[in-house]
Motif scaffolding. Structure first.
Motif, PDB file in Angstrom:
ATOM      1  N   PHE A   1       3.079  37.013  66.779  1.00 63.06           N
ATOM      2  CA  PHE A   1       4.481  37.180  66.439  1.00 63.06           C
ATOM      3  C   PHE A   1       5.004  38.566  66.812  1.00 63.06           C
TER       4      PHE A   1
ATOM      5  N   CYS B   1       9.549  24.945  76.397  1.00 63.10           N
ATOM      6  CA  CYS B   1       8.181  25.369  76.697  1.00 63.10           C
ATOM      7  C   CYS B   1       7.469  24.209  77.375  1.00 63.10           C
TER       8      CYS B   1
ATOM      9  N   ASN C   1       6.305  23.182  72.539  1.00 62.12           N
ATOM     10  CA  ASN C   1       6.847  23.576  71.234  1.00 62.12           C
ATOM     11  C   ASN C   1       6.418  22.606  70.148  1.00 62.12           C
TER      12      ASN C   1
ATOM     13  N   ASP D   1       9.017  40.563  72.946  1.00 64.37           N
ATOM     14  CA  ASP D   1       9.491  39.876  74.158  1.00 64.37           C
ATOM     15  C   ASP D   1      10.930  39.412  74.010  1.00 64.37           C
ATOM     16  N   ASN D   2      11.314  38.985  72.806  1.00 60.75           N
ATOM     17  CA  ASN D   2      12.680  38.503  72.588  1.00 60.75           C
ATOM     18  C   ASN D   2      13.670  39.637  72.374  1.00 60.75           C
TER      19      ASN D   2
ATOM     20  N   ASP E   1       1.342  28.352  73.888  1.00 62.40           N
ATOM     21  CA  ASP E   1       2.145  29.293  74.660  1.00 62.40           C
ATOM     22  C   ASP E   1       2.496  28.753  76.041  1.00 62.40           C
TER      23      ASP E   1
ATOM     24  N   LYS F   1       4.166  40.436  69.379  1.00 63.40           N
ATOM     25  CA  LYS F   1       4.490  40.417  70.811  1.00 63.40           C
ATOM     26  C   LYS F   1       5.688  39.521  71.084  1.00 63.40           C
ATOM     27  N   GLU F   2       5.757  38.392  70.383  1.00 61.13           N
ATOM     28  CA  GLU F   2       6.860  37.461  70.573  1.00 61.13           C
ATOM     29  C   GLU F   2       8.194  38.116  70.233  1.00 61.13           C
TER      30      GLU F   2
ATOM     31  N   LEU G   1      12.116  30.823  66.777  1.00 61.69           N
ATOM     32  CA  LEU G   1      11.985  32.126  67.424  1.00 61.69           C
ATOM     33  C   LEU G   1      12.738  33.201  66.650  1.00 61.69           C
TER      34      LEU G   1
ATOM     35  N   LYS H   1      10.130  24.943  68.160  1.00 57.06           N
ATOM     36  CA  LYS H   1       9.621  26.289  67.914  1.00 57.06           C
ATOM     37  C   LYS H   1      10.719  27.172  67.329  1.00 57.06           C
TER      38      LYS H   1
ATOM     39  N   ARG I   1      -0.256  32.355  66.957  1.00 59.73           N
ATOM     40  CA  ARG I   1       0.881  32.961  67.634  1.00 59.73           C
ATOM     41  C   ARG I   1       0.916  34.467  67.383  1.00 59.73           C
TER      42      ARG I   1
END
Length: 646
Positions: A137, A432, A482, A143-144, A505, A139-140, A380, A378, A135
């Motif tokens: 993280f 997801c 997830n 994105d969030n 993803d 970028k995640e 987040l 998952k 993952r």
């Protein structure tokens, strides 16, 4: 000479006295540290260092004291000194806390290098696994980010405000503000005043209208982190372990935390205060939160069974207001570090704070979707601006209004901790869905298998859904990406086969299954070509060499013979009636021999194969010499057979 001896003795006594004094000072500092009195411990450890004494244990405890007080600049300097002076005595946990400290200070590159060292030392650690898995993280989190707008909370003061909870049309929150008491009691974790619970209503317009809860709830020690039932009649809150205005310490001299429950009486005051039965004098239980149906209480503890420094737990609230047995939320949520401050929304989203999951530094706010006490979804990071490189915690959220509150000790705040209002502009995406498609085929013949069953099995071996292949042998289904799942293909007469799909993803996935027959249910004289559903083995006109398209079909026969080493075959070749009969007989014999020779070259033993050409002597229809037939009918007679001998 005698005078020199006297001086040496005096110096030795002085050194001995200084050493004893330092040892007593360190012992006193350790007592404060073990009792979570970090501010006095910091003062003592600094004095020892100033006198020229240093050790790995002293630097570690000093660094931890700074770390737990959110004094990250001093913590970082101390951890770096520890690693520089005592590299062989530096532990994995030291590296982790230093990495977290560096993130808080904004040095993400160095933090990553330190986490790599941590990973080398603890490959099985949940935090190391999260750091090294697939993952992205960073970028995640990006994105969030930007999903929330932070605003002011008008009741902040120059002191600490945190732990908001919804109450009636307003809030209850925790603060160590000065309320005018002549004697202000201070606790020694960070030398701040003890915390009390305050209430503000929707029509409150100034800081002075923050009302302190009654003395049945607030004592001279800590009260914080609360939750009230929807009817406003039951309050759960955290308090220091105390009795008759005196704190109770455990064997290590630590005053633990406990959760208490209070009822609202007819006069509007809180009474019938009782501590919950799973509290203990030997570990802490704190930070209560209620599920949407108020049948489950979530909390934080370091009770036996805890994975890290503190874990999230839940306990069932029975209809008679008794409680079940506390259960750990498990390793998907709890890490070897700190998980704390749970909050559950009406849509069963669990928000909590952690410094064990990948984040921006310090405590970050995380969210995960839970259903029927399933905590495997998952996790987040909610991103900026809710999270920062400081400690961010006590997140609460009203899903109907899409508004809430969060506390943080970020530098731009008014006090040590501050509450911020928040508005959600776009929701977090928890669902997801992964599209999985493919075909099911016979491994030997490559023929599609119509009506094959495809099942989705979870990691607990429970069937989630199933479908069957259509007339083209294809299937299509949707998975929750997830979670990890097994996709299994089954067909009567075939050996089942499955493939594992881990957390992903959500990108579409193609899984083609090639099933092996459980066994060939055939005997002497049966034609393996029919059993394997072989296509016609073609030869060029007037030739007997094996064509490329025929090789594919013969390879299926070879695969069957490799799977069943006792299988022996007779290869029969047939022609149609067109052409002279003698020539057809010769040509079919050459074609049968050519087929056998091809199989021998591919590794099949010659003693397992026999060949014979029959020409036009065994036609399957009326298309004999002189009879007009279509090309399709003639094709039926042009065939190869693989007759089972053994």
């Amino acid at each position: 000479m005698k005078h020199k001896v006297k001086y040496i003795i005096v110096i030795l006594f002085l050194f001995h006295g200084l050493a004893e004094a330092q040892e007593r000072l360190i012992e006193k500092g350790n007592e404060k540290f073990e009792a979570y009195s970090f501010r006095p411990a910091i003062d003592i450890y600094k004095k020892v260092l100033e006198k020229g004494y240093s050790s790995a244990d002293l630097l570690r405890k000093l660094g931890d004291s700074y770390y737990y007080n959110a004094e990250y600049k001093d913590a970082g300097d101390t951890y770096m000194k520890l690693m520089s002076e005592f590299p062989d005595e530096t532990t994995a946990e030291d590296y982790f806390k230093y990495a977290q400290t560096l993130k808080t200070l904004g040095d993400y590159d160095t933090s990553g290098m330190i986490m790599s060292k941590f990973k080398e030392m603890t490959k099985s650690d949940v935090r190391a696994t999260a750091f090294s898995n697939d993952r992205n993280f960073k970028k995640e989190i990006e994105d969030n980010s930007g999903r929330y707008i932070l605003g002011p909370f008008e009741f902040n003061s120059p002191y600490s405000e945190f732990a908001p909870s919804f109450y009636k049309e307003g809030l209850i929150f925790s603060s160590d503000r000065d309320t005018g008491n002549f004697a202000r009691y201070r606790h020694t974790w960070n030398a701040k005043d003890f915390l009390d619970l305050y209430e503000v209503n929707a029509d409150s317009s100034s800081i002075n209208k923050a009302k302190k809860l009654d003395e049945n709830v607030n004592t001279r020690y800590h009260e914080s982190t609360s939750v009230v039932t929807k009817d406003g009649k039951t309050l759960y809150f955290t308090r220091n372990n105390s009795e008759k205005k005196k704190t109770i310490k455990d064997d290590k001299g630590i005053v633990r935390l406990k959760i208490f429950r209070a009822k609202l009486n007819e006069e509007g005051a809180w009474d019938e205060i009782e501590e919950l039965p799973f509290n203990s004098d030997s570990y802490s239980v704190a930070n209560p939160a209620l599920s949407a149906d108020e049948k489950t209480l979530y909390f934080v503890s370091d009770m036996p069974g805890t994975v890290g420094e503190s874990d999230l737990f839940f306990v069932t609230i029975n209809q008679d207001n008794t409680f079940g047995s506390p259960q750990n939320l498990g390793p998907n949520i709890n890490t070897e570090a700190r998980e704390t401050f749970p909050y559950i929304t009406s849509e069963e989203i669990l928000y909590f704070s952690s410094d064990g999951h990948p984040g921006l530094g310090g405590l970050d706010v995380f969210a995960t979707k839970i259903k029927r006490q399933d905590f495997t979804g998952k996790v987040l990071n909610v991103g900026k601006p809710v999270n920062s490189n400081s400690d961010d915690f006590t997140f609460i959220f009203n899903e109907e209004l899409r508004t809430g509150y969060v506390a943080s000790n970020r530098e731009e705040g008014l006090g040590y901790d501050d509450i911020y209002s928040l508005t959600e502009t776009r929701p977090l995406v928890f669902d997801c869905i992964q599209q999985v498609t493919g075909t099911v085929r016979d491994k030997i013949t490559n023929e599609v298998l119509v009506g094959a069953t495809i099942k989705v099995i979870d990691e607990n071996n429970e069937e989630l859904l199933s479908t069957i292949t259509d007339s083209d042998g294809t299937y299509s289904l949707e998975l929750d990406c997830n979670k990890g799942n097994f996709v299994r293909a089954l067909m009567e007469g075939y050996i089942p086969f499955e493939e594992y799909l881990g957390v992903s993803d959500g990108k579409p996935k193609i899984i083609d299954f090639y099933l092996e027959r459980d066994q060939i249910t055939a005997g002497f004289g049966d034609d393996l070509a029919k059993l394997l559903q072989l296509s016609t083995i073609y030869f060029d006109f007037d030739k007997y060499n094996i064509r490329k398209d025929s090789e594919v079909e013969i390879e299926k026969v070879i695969a069957a013979m490799e799977k069943y080493p006792s299988l022996k075959l007779k290869v029969n070749s047939h022609t149609d009636s067109r052409g002279p009969a003698a020539y057809n007989l010769w040509l079919s014999q050459k074609r049968a021999e050519s087929t056998v020779n091809y199989m021998i070259k591919k590794g099949i033993s010659s003693d397992r194969l026999v060949s014979e050409g029959f020409g036009e002597t065994k036609l399957l229809n009326e298309c004999t010499d002189g009879v007009k037939c279509s090309a399709v009918k003639h094709d039926i007679n042009r065939r190869s057979e693989f007759i089972i001998l053994e």
